[in-house]
Each structure stands twice: as structure tokens, then as C-alpha cells.
Motif scaffolding. Structure first.
Motif, PDB file in Angstrom:
ATOM      1  N   ARG A   1     -18.039  -5.800  41.778  1.00 16.04           N
ATOM      2  CA  ARG A   1     -17.455  -6.707  40.788  1.00 16.04           C
ATOM      3  C   ARG A   1     -16.056  -6.231  40.393  1.00 16.04           C
ATOM      4  O   ARG A   1     -15.812  -5.041  40.253  1.00 16.04           O
ATOM      5  N   THR A   2     -15.165  -7.172  40.174  1.00 16.70           N
ATOM      6  CA  THR A   2     -13.830  -6.822  39.666  1.00 16.70           C
ATOM      7  C   THR A   2     -13.928  -6.561  38.171  1.00 16.70           C
ATOM      8  O   THR A   2     -14.915  -6.955  37.515  1.00 16.70           O
ATOM      9  N   ASP A   3     -12.898  -5.933  37.616  1.00 20.60           N
ATOM     10  CA  ASP A   3     -12.857  -5.718  36.170  1.00 20.60           C
ATOM     11  C   ASP A   3     -12.905  -7.052  35.433  1.00 20.60           C
ATOM     12  O   ASP A   3     -13.538  -7.172  34.379  1.00 20.60           O
ATOM     13  N   GLU A   4     -12.229  -8.033  35.993  1.00 22.06           N
ATOM     14  CA  GLU A   4     -12.193  -9.341  35.351  1.00 22.06           C
ATOM     15  C   GLU A   4     -13.598  -9.959  35.294  1.00 22.06           C
ATOM     16  O   GLU A   4     -13.995 -10.533  34.276  1.00 22.06           O
ATOM     17  N   GLU A   5     -14.340  -9.834  36.391  1.00 19.42           N
ATOM     18  CA  GLU A   5     -15.710 -10.359  36.422  1.00 19.42           C
ATOM     19  C   GLU A   5     -16.599  -9.615  35.430  1.00 19.42           C
ATOM     20  O   GLU A   5     -17.428 -10.218  34.741  1.00 19.42           O
ATOM     21  N   LEU A   6     -16.421  -8.303  35.345  1.00 17.64           N
ATOM     22  CA  LEU A   6     -17.202  -7.507  34.390  1.00 17.64           C
ATOM     23  C   LEU A   6     -16.909  -7.928  32.955  1.00 17.64           C
ATOM     24  O   LEU A   6     -17.817  -8.012  32.121  1.00 17.64           O
ATOM     25  N   ALA A   7     -15.635  -8.184  32.669  1.00 20.25           N
ATOM     26  CA  ALA A   7     -15.260  -8.606  31.315  1.00 20.25           C
ATOM     27  C   ALA A   7     -15.944  -9.920  30.959  1.00 20.25           C
ATOM     28  O   ALA A   7     -16.470 -10.080  29.849  1.00 20.25           O
ATOM     29  N   LEU A   8     -15.968 -10.839  31.898  1.00 20.31           N
ATOM     30  CA  LEU A   8     -16.608 -12.140  31.649  1.00 20.31           C
ATOM     31  C   LEU A   8     -18.130 -12.010  31.539  1.00 20.31           C
ATOM     32  O   LEU A   8     -18.758 -12.700  30.732  1.00 20.31           O
ATOM     33  N   LEU A   9     -18.714 -11.102  32.331  1.00 17.77           N
ATOM     34  CA  LEU A   9     -20.158 -10.848  32.225  1.00 17.77           C
ATOM     35  C   LEU A   9     -20.504 -10.277  30.856  1.00 17.77           C
ATOM     36  O   LEU A   9     -21.498 -10.669  30.232  1.00 17.77           O
TER      37      LEU A   9
END
Length: 199
Positions: free
Chosen positions: A7-15
Motif C-alpha cells: 500500500r502507498t502512504d496515500e492509501e494507508l491515510a485513506l484506510l
């Protein structure tokens, strides 16, 4: 057990914003050292850096939970901007730093494009040779000047990116760099340090 390696950092933030607390743990683990190094370099005080680091992540958590993060592909940029704002707020509250800013009528039009271009391979080698001396000189600069030098040479950001991160105009970023270089050259001369960087 969930893994977040791909996962990208951006995806983690949204999760995390969607309620997955483990995603935030991974996000913190990935970014904490780089962010702390940036903060410490700017404020030059371990205890203050720890406070700012904690305040930054409290703001990050709050903004994520309030849905104030949009995936622009630049999570680390967003994170650094929040840290920068926390640093500025601390300095304003504590009034512990006396920051010298360029005059409002400072004219930077005499700067040529050559001043802002990347150095050749040879100059990169020379720069690497004297970076240790430069770091010592940077330690004595006012926070705003130290920050712009750090972002430019250690994070390799453009002046446009520095201006966006610090919330100032490109001319102000250039002015801070110019004053930093003047101060560093003056100190280098005083301490007989050879400083011939392609800055």
C-alpha cells in the motif's frame, strides 16, 4: 493478519480515515524517522523536536479523522507542511527565535538562472566533500534560513516546492536562501573554512 507492504502512504491515510487503525500504525512507522529528522534539523533542540513531532501527528490524526486529507499522491509533502506549520506556531508562541527576514523591498531580480540550476557532476562531488562543514555552519543559521537550506540540499526540493511547503512566495524562499548563503559564507570566512559550493 492484514499486511500493508504494497500500500502507498496515500492509501494507508485513506484506510485510516475510513477507520483502520492498523493502517495508521504502518503510516507512522514509515514516516516517523524522516519527519523527526526534518523537525530536529529546523528547531535544533531535541526536546522541542519531540514536542513538535507529537503535535504534528496529533494534527495529522485529527485532519485524517475529519476527512481533511485528499489523495494527491504527496502524503509526505502534506505531512511536512503540517510539521512546518507546527514549528512556526511554536516559534510564534515561544518567541524564542529572533528570525531575520529580508526587507519587504528586497530585489532578487539580479539573481541569474545559473544561480538556481543544478550543479554538474564535478560540483556534486565537491559539494559532498564539504557537506560536513556546511552542516556545522547551518546549525548557526536562523530557523527559517536553516529550513530552506535543508529542504533544498538534503530533501532536494525545488524552490517552488519549498515555497508551497513553507507558505511563502518563491521570492521569499530565494531570499531566505540568499541570506543563508551570505551568512554561511561570512561564517566560513571567519572560521577559515573553504566553502565553494554551487549554491
Amino acid at each position: 493478519m492484514k499486511t500493508f507492504e504494497n500500500r502507498t502512504d496515500e492509501e494507508l491515510a485513506l484506510l485510516y480515515a475510513a477507520g483502520d487503525n492498523k493502517a495508521f500504525d504502518e503510516l507512522l512507522a514509515r514516516n516517523q524517522q524522516k519527519l523527526f529528522n526534518y523537525i530536529l534539523f529546523v528547531v535544533h533542540d531535541q526536546d522541542l523536536a519531540n514536542d513538535i513531532f507529537q503535535d504534528t501527528f496529533i494534527k495529522v490524526i485529527t485532519k485524517l479523522q475529519e476527512g481533511k486529507y485528499a489523495d494527491t499522491g504527496k502524503f509526505s509533502f502534506w505531512l511536512t507542511r503540517i510539521a512546518h506549520n507546527v514549528i512556526i506556531d511554536k516559534f510564534r508562541r515561544n518567541k524564542s527565535e529572533h528570525i531575520t527576514e529580508p526587507n519587504a523591498d528586497n530585489d532578487l531580480s539580479h539573481l541569474s538562472n545559473d544561480t538556481l540550476t543544478e550543479g554538474s557532476r564535478e560540483s556534486e562531488y565537491v559539494n559532498a566533500q564539504i557537506m560536513d562543514d556546511v552542516r556545522h555552519l547551518m546549525d548557526t543559521l536562523p530557523a527559517t534560513q536553516r529550513e530552506v537550506v535543508y529542504m533544498r540540499y538534503y530533501q532536494e526540493l525545488s524552490f517552488k516546492e519549498i515555497a508551497e511547503l513553507t507558505g511563502v512566495s518563491i521570492n521569499t524562499s530565494l531570499g531566505r536562501m540568499r541570506y543563508a548563503l551570505i551568512n554561511m559564507r561570512r561564517m566560513a570566512k571567519q572560521h577559515q573554512i573553504f566553502l565553494d559550493m554551487d549554491l
